[in-house]
Scaffold this motif. Structure first.
Motif, PDB file in Angstrom:
ATOM      1  N   GLU A 135       0.850  -1.181   0.000  1.00 48.40           N
ATOM      2  CA  GLU A 135       0.000   0.000   0.000  1.00 48.40           C
ATOM      3  C   GLU A 135       0.883   1.227   0.000  1.00 48.40           C
ATOM      4  OE1 GLU A 135      -3.549   2.011   2.626  1.00 48.40           O
ATOM      5  OE2 GLU A 135      -2.208   0.539   3.471  1.00 48.40           O
ATOM      6  N   THR A 136       0.644   2.131  -0.919  1.00 44.80           N
ATOM      7  CA  THR A 136       1.441   3.347  -1.016  1.00 44.80           C
ATOM      8  C   THR A 136       0.498   4.533  -1.056  1.00 44.80           C
ATOM      9  OG1 THR A 136       1.477   3.051  -3.404  1.00 44.80           O
ATOM     10  CG2 THR A 136       3.391   2.287  -2.176  1.00 44.80           C
ATOM     11  N   VAL A 137       0.223   5.109   0.074  1.00 39.78           N
ATOM     12  CA  VAL A 137      -0.627   6.288   0.156  1.00 39.78           C
ATOM     13  C   VAL A 137       0.286   7.490   0.261  1.00 39.78           C
ATOM     14  CG1 VAL A 137      -2.395   7.465   1.483  1.00 39.78           C
ATOM     15  CG2 VAL A 137      -2.476   4.992   1.209  1.00 39.78           C
ATOM     16  N   ALA A 138       0.167   8.383  -0.670  1.00 38.33           N
ATOM     17  CA  ALA A 138       1.137   9.470  -0.787  1.00 38.33           C
ATOM     18  C   ALA A 138       1.111  10.414   0.408  1.00 38.33           C
ATOM     19  CB  ALA A 138       0.878  10.251  -2.071  1.00 38.33           C
ATOM     20  N   PHE A 139      -0.076  10.641   0.965  1.00 46.28           N
ATOM     21  CA  PHE A 139      -0.195  11.605   2.046  1.00 46.28           C
ATOM     22  C   PHE A 139      -0.977  10.976   3.194  1.00 46.28           C
ATOM     23  CE2 PHE A 139       0.134  13.842  -1.931  1.00 46.28           C
ATOM     24  CZ  PHE A 139       1.155  14.749  -1.679  1.00 46.28           C
ATOM     25  N   SER A 161       1.054  -0.721   6.738  1.00 40.00           N
ATOM     26  CA  SER A 161       0.465   0.552   6.353  1.00 40.00           C
ATOM     27  C   SER A 161       0.851   1.663   7.319  1.00 40.00           C
ATOM     28  CB  SER A 161      -1.059   0.429   6.302  1.00 40.00           C
ATOM     29  OG  SER A 161      -1.664   1.684   6.080  1.00 40.00           O
ATOM     30  N   SER A 162       0.900   2.879   6.811  1.00 40.76           N
ATOM     31  CA  SER A 162       1.098   4.039   7.678  1.00 40.76           C
ATOM     32  C   SER A 162      -0.117   4.278   8.566  1.00 40.76           C
ATOM     33  CB  SER A 162       1.368   5.288   6.836  1.00 40.76           C
ATOM     34  OG  SER A 162       0.294   5.506   5.932  1.00 40.76           O
ATOM     35  N   CYS A 163      -1.242   3.731   8.182  1.00 39.87           N
ATOM     36  CA  CYS A 163      -2.465   3.830   8.994  1.00 39.87           C
ATOM     37  C   CYS A 163      -2.541   2.631   9.931  1.00 39.87           C
ATOM     38  CB  CYS A 163      -3.699   3.867   8.087  1.00 39.87           C
ATOM     39  SG  CYS A 163      -5.269   3.820   8.985  1.00 39.87           S
ATOM     40  N   ASP A 199      -5.719   3.552  -4.146  1.00 40.70           N
ATOM     41  CA  ASP A 199      -5.886   3.237  -2.729  1.00 40.70           C
ATOM     42  C   ASP A 199      -5.979   4.540  -1.960  1.00 40.70           C
ATOM     43  OD1 ASP A 199      -3.103   3.869  -1.616  1.00 40.70           O
ATOM     44  OD2 ASP A 199      -2.585   2.274  -3.024  1.00 40.70           O
ATOM     45  N   GLY A 200      -6.669   4.472  -0.835  1.00 40.31           N
ATOM     46  CA  GLY A 200      -6.911   5.680  -0.055  1.00 40.31           C
ATOM     47  C   GLY A 200      -7.716   6.701  -0.841  1.00 40.31           C
ATOM     48  N   GLY A 201      -7.420   7.965  -0.568  1.00 42.38           N
ATOM     49  CA  GLY A 201      -8.157   9.035  -1.229  1.00 42.38           C
ATOM     50  C   GLY A 201      -7.312   9.911  -2.112  1.00 42.38           C
ATOM     51  N   TRP A 207      -7.983   2.663   5.933  1.00 40.90           N
ATOM     52  CA  TRP A 207      -8.881   2.832   7.068  1.00 40.90           C
ATOM     53  C   TRP A 207      -8.728   4.179   7.764  1.00 40.90           C
ATOM     54  CZ3 TRP A 207     -12.666  -0.318   6.662  1.00 40.90           C
ATOM     55  CH2 TRP A 207     -12.460  -1.553   6.032  1.00 40.90           C
ATOM     56  N   CYS A 208      -7.814   5.031   7.286  1.00 40.34           N
ATOM     57  CA  CYS A 208      -7.663   6.370   7.855  1.00 40.34           C
ATOM     58  C   CYS A 208      -8.234   7.454   6.950  1.00 40.34           C
ATOM     59  CB  CYS A 208      -6.185   6.653   8.147  1.00 40.34           C
ATOM     60  SG  CYS A 208      -5.528   5.717   9.554  1.00 40.34           S
TER      61      CYS A 208
END
Length: 359
Positions: free
Chosen positions: A85-89, A245-247, A180-182, A211-212
């Motif tokens: 999972e790679t969520v940029a922010f 994940s960071s979350c 993934d994410g927003g 989930w964040c």
């Protein structure tokens, strides 16, 4: 003169008391409705059933069978579809009672028009299984090779995919990571989306749920980046626990189900297709057992048949390997199979029947 003054004083006192009382009520931490609400989507009265009863090679177990010592664990890697999972922010840590803030609009990419709508496309000729596996599992009579229609799922981790070779080796469909994410779009999505279609595979897009972030903004992000194209497979929501994940939030079961429903309702209204739920054993055990009976499921089970890992759950797709080998990619690739024969695949993929009608 004094009487009207007394009356005025009493009236003012009563008003002040009323304002103080109201403020006190508002200050209490009362249970409030969730911010994640959506208009309901009409759902079929009957639960989803698996396509071909005759193809279920092993009867569902009444309880989870113990895994053999020499069998690979169901969750040897932390992720199923997404690989990473790679969520940029990443959103900051927040208590479960608070909703993460919406990211600034500057972080949102402009809409992407990947292809124009096309007439409904029926599934092409079925290419039979020709994959190898770096870690083959003997499923016995329940082997996925007994099922006719195999496919793959990919993300940027597969690099430059040779879709023609994948198709020739046995990939009849492909689920492609989109978001993934927003705020994260898989950098290979545009290329994979176009090239899979050009090679004759039925294609669909999936979203790795974060989930964040709120469910609504994640649905909006997916819709913003995945075109609405006739003939595409239904969208997929990938729900898992991701230890890397960071979350770090793990919402309650009730909150998980609520967030999923919000996301899926938005996608169903936009694409006109009921989303498919992809999940792994630990997340299913914690949240999804007995839930969403009127939704199709895509199940990860790389050591045992899904009937042993997910007792009594009907399924549409089975991810049976995370170590597939093909001439079309460098490295390993996830292998999947459709729960039906060629006739049922053509009917379902062509949009002529729902999976509930496929028996």
């Amino acid at each position: 003169m004094r009487i009207p003054g007394v009356i005025s004083f009493l009236v003012a006192s009563l008003c002040l008391a009323g304002c103080t009382s109201t403020a006190g009520v508002d200050a209490l931490d009362l249970q409030k409705p969730s911010n994640e609400t959506t208009s309901s989507v009409i759902r079929p009265p009957a639960p989803i059933t698996a396509a071909p009863k005759a193809m279920a090679r092993s009867a569902p177990s009444d309880e989870m069978a113990p895994m053999a010592d020499d069998a690979p664990a169901e969750n040897t890697r932390p992720f199923g579809l997404a690989e990473e999972e790679t969520v940029a922010f990443p959103a900051p840590e927040l208590p479960d009672s608070a909703e993460p803030p919406v990211e600034p609009a500057a972080l949102v990419s402009p809409p992407r028009l990947l292809s124009r709508a096309a007439p409904p496309m029926l599934a092409g000729p079925v290419t039979h299984y020709g994959f190898r596996d770096a870690k083959p599992i003997n499923f016995g009579k329940a082997s996925p090779r007994h099922l006719a229609v195999h496919g793959v799922d990919v993300s940027r981790w597969q690099g430059n995919v040779n879709w023609d070779k994948l198709r020739a080796q046995g990939a009849n469909f492909a689920y492609i990571k989109a978001t993934d994410g927003g705020d994260h779009l898989d950098p290979m999505f545009t290329r994979n989306w176009r090239n899979a279609d050009a090679a004759g595979l039925k294609r669909g897009a999936y979203h790795f749920f974060y989930w964040c972030r709120t469910a609504g903004e994640q649905a909006d992000w997916f819709i913003r980046n995945v075109p609405k194209v006739d003939g595409a497979l239904p969208p997929v929501i990938d729900v898992e626990w991701n230890g890397e994940s960071s979350c770090k939030r793990r919402p309650s079961r009730e909150k998980v189900l609520e967030k999923m429903q919000v996301f899926m309702d938005k996608l169903e209204r936009h694409y006109g297709q009921r989303p498919i739920i992809y999940t792994a054993p630990d997340f299913y055990r914690d949240n999804l057992r007995g839930e969403f009976l009127d939704y199709p499921f895509w199940l990860r089970a790389v050591a045992r048949h899904p009937s042993k890992v997910y007792p009594d759950r009907k399924w549409l797709f089975w991810q049976y390997s995370g170590s597939g080998l093909s001439h079309g990619v460098t490295g390993r690739i996830d292998l999947n199979v459709f729960h039906g024969d060629e006739r049922q695949w053509r009917a379902w993929a062509g949009g002529r029947i729902s999976i509930a009608d496929a028996d």
